[in-house]
Write an enzyme that holds these catalytic residues in place. Structure first.
Site, PDB file in Angstrom:
ATOM      1  N   TYR A 142       0.831  -1.214   0.000  1.00 37.84           N
ATOM      2  CA  TYR A 142       0.000   0.000   0.000  1.00 37.84           C
ATOM      3  C   TYR A 142       0.864   1.261   0.000  1.00 37.84           C
ATOM      4  O   TYR A 142       0.469   2.285  -0.543  1.00 37.84           O
ATOM      5  CB  TYR A 142      -0.919   0.028   1.234  1.00 37.84           C
ATOM      6  CG  TYR A 142      -2.233  -0.684   1.032  1.00 37.84           C
ATOM      7  CD1 TYR A 142      -2.271  -2.034   0.735  1.00 37.84           C
ATOM      8  CD2 TYR A 142      -3.439   0.002   1.145  1.00 37.84           C
ATOM      9  CE1 TYR A 142      -3.469  -2.693   0.557  1.00 37.84           C
ATOM     10  CE2 TYR A 142      -4.649  -0.648   0.969  1.00 37.84           C
ATOM     11  CZ  TYR A 142      -4.657  -1.998   0.677  1.00 37.84           C
ATOM     12  OH  TYR A 142      -5.854  -2.637   0.498  1.00 37.84           O
ATOM     13  N   ASP A 254     -12.335  -9.282   3.710  1.00 37.24           N
ATOM     14  CA  ASP A 254     -13.584  -9.276   2.926  1.00 37.24           C
ATOM     15  C   ASP A 254     -14.202 -10.679   2.899  1.00 37.24           C
ATOM     16  O   ASP A 254     -15.418 -10.837   2.992  1.00 37.24           O
ATOM     17  CB  ASP A 254     -13.345  -8.807   1.482  1.00 37.24           C
ATOM     18  CG  ASP A 254     -13.613  -7.317   1.300  1.00 37.24           C
ATOM     19  OD1 ASP A 254     -13.416  -6.567   2.275  1.00 37.24           O
ATOM     20  OD2 ASP A 254     -14.020  -6.900   0.199  1.00 37.24           O
TER      21      ASP A 254
HETATM   22  C1  IPM Z   1     -10.523  -1.354   3.384  1.00 32.64           C
HETATM   23  C2  IPM Z   1     -10.714  -0.687   2.062  1.00 32.64           C
HETATM   24  C3  IPM Z   1      -9.523   0.217   1.783  1.00 32.64           C
HETATM   25  C4  IPM Z   1      -8.288  -0.650   1.712  1.00 32.64           C
HETATM   26  C5  IPM Z   1      -9.649   1.112   0.552  1.00 32.64           C
HETATM   27  C6  IPM Z   1     -10.906   1.965   0.606  1.00 32.64           C
HETATM   28  C7  IPM Z   1      -8.435   1.983   0.370  1.00 32.64           C
HETATM   29  O1  IPM Z   1     -10.900  -1.637   1.054  1.00 32.64           O
HETATM   30  O2  IPM Z   1     -10.414  -0.634   4.392  1.00 32.64           O
HETATM   31  O3  IPM Z   1     -10.502  -2.582   3.440  1.00 32.64           O
HETATM   32  O4  IPM Z   1      -7.966  -1.214   0.648  1.00 32.64           O
HETATM   33  O5  IPM Z   1      -7.625  -0.778   2.727  1.00 32.64           O
HETATM   34 MN    MN Z   2     -10.958  -3.705   1.782  1.00 31.48          MN
END
Ligand code: IPM
Ligand code: MN
Length: 369
Positions: A142, A254
């Site tokens: 990231y 997720d």
């Molecule tokens: C999360 C989201 C974020 C991420 C995005 C919105 C940048 O998907 O908090 O999981 O990828 O971390």
């Molecule tokens: Mn996410």
């Protein structure tokens, strides 16, 4: 009574609607004399970009640094697809995470009994599920540099992202995971890809050495991230705490969220290092779900993850675990009474909107008060 400085950043899309329900709960806690808050509110994401040309203003960053805790709704949406990469809505959230050193992201996935049938997995696989994903949040791909797209001489382009971890980053997130495991079922799965990535090799090595030195009483298993994803949908109840890097944590959380019935159910906490003198740590709480532009502005969104995020703030930032328990119980109560937003609806249940779910949760809070 201590006054807690709370900064609300509703953001974009359904963030605004679900935050409206949190405000009602906060107000209720205040009027009942259960907790006292000094509330500020500001913009983040596309809303901030529209207002000031940046996904978060310097003023909002200052407020964030001064708050005891931040509650964030969601950022992003197709409206901002064309804005420069550095100014996209997500950059506001990433700046908050990075500048406030919020390295420890806790994403609990709990399956409420009333919702076991809303999961895409069979009831017996998810009923009673209680997994905690501990995601490293300020490192890895990231934030690693270089992060570029360059033009090559033959007309092709090359994109580069950089996965980078230093041992101290791995060590501190491992400690968070082991400490939390001790308060739960005492078991940690550490997930990386040491079979193809050097950062995975280092990850595994550092987690093992922290374990050997300071946490031999905690059960530790290493599992490749792809295999971990597979096991999460095959037999999710085998997991207690999963510790993993920023990107794998994004994906695995997720998956875990969906096991609980809906992405709309999962809160999260992002915590900074504990300051030695004050005993305080910076903290941001947000639902795992995004801005869901397809349903935004229609009062369809499930506010449970956002209200659960307030609960986590009470628990982890304000020492009000008992009140957090009451909020969790009120959510469970509203679900047990059959109230459902569209994302978790099932036959024979009472379909409600965002506001209606807020009503049901507040009614439960009143009832057990
Ligand atoms: C999360 C989201 C974020 C991420 C995005 C919105 C940048 O998907 O908090 O999981 O990828 O971390
Ligand atoms: Mn996410």
């Amino acid at each position: 009574m201590a006054v807690h400085k709370l900064l609300l950043l509703p953001g974009d899309g359904i963030g605004v609607e679900v935050m409206a329900q949190v405000k009602r709960v906060v107000k209720w806690l205040d009027t009942q004399g259960l907790a006292s808050f000094a509330i500020e509110e500001d913009l983040v994401g596309g809303a901030a970009y529209d207002d000031c040309g940046a996904p978060i203003s310097e003023e909002a960053m200052t407020r964030a640094a001064e708050a005891d805790a931040i509650l964030l709704g969601a950022v992003g949406g197709p409206k901002w697809d064309g804005v420069p990469y550095a100014l996209r809505p997500e950059a506001g959230l990433l700046r908050l995470r990075k500048d406030l050193h919020l390295f420890a992201n806790l994403r609990p996935a709990i399956c409420y009994p009333a919702l076991a049938d809303a999961s895409s997995l069979k009831r017996e696989l998810v009923e009673g599920l209680d997994v905690l994903i501990v995601r490293e949040l300020t490192g890895g791909v990231y934030f690693g540099e270089p992060k570029t797209i360059t033009n090559l001489s033959d007309g092709q382009k090359r994109a580069v992202d950089t996965q980078v971890y230093e041992s101290y980053e791995i060590e501190r997130i491992a400690r968070v995971a082991f400490d939390l495991a001790r308060t739960r079922r005492n078991s940690v799965v550490s997930s990386e890809k040491h079979n193809v990535m050097m950062s995975g090799v280092l990850w595994k090595e550092v987690v093992s050495s922290v374990h050997g030195a300071d946490y031999p009483d905690v059960q530790l298993r290493h599992q490749l991230a792809d295999s971990c994803a597979m096991q999460l949908v095959r037999a999710p109840k085998q997991f207690d705490v999963i510790v993993t890097d920023n990107l794998f944590g994004d994906i695995l959380s997720d998956v875990a969220a969906m096991l609980t019935g809906s992405l709309g159910m999962l809160p999260s906490a992002s915590l900074g290092p504990m300051e030695e003198v004050s005993g305080k740590r910076s903290a941001l709480y947000e639902p795992v779900h995004g801005a869901a532009p397809d349903i935004a502005g229609k009062e369809l969104a499930n506010p449970i993850a956002m209200i659960g995020s307030l609960g986590m703030a009470l628990r982890y930032s304000f020492g009000l675990g008992e009140i957090a328990d009451r909020i969790d119980a009120a959510v469970a109560g509203a679900l047990a009474k059959g109230y459902r937003t569209g994302d978790i609806n099932a036959e024979g249940m009472t379909l409600v909107g965002t506001q209606g779910m807020g009503d049901a949760i507040l009614a439960e809070l009143e009832r057990v008060n």
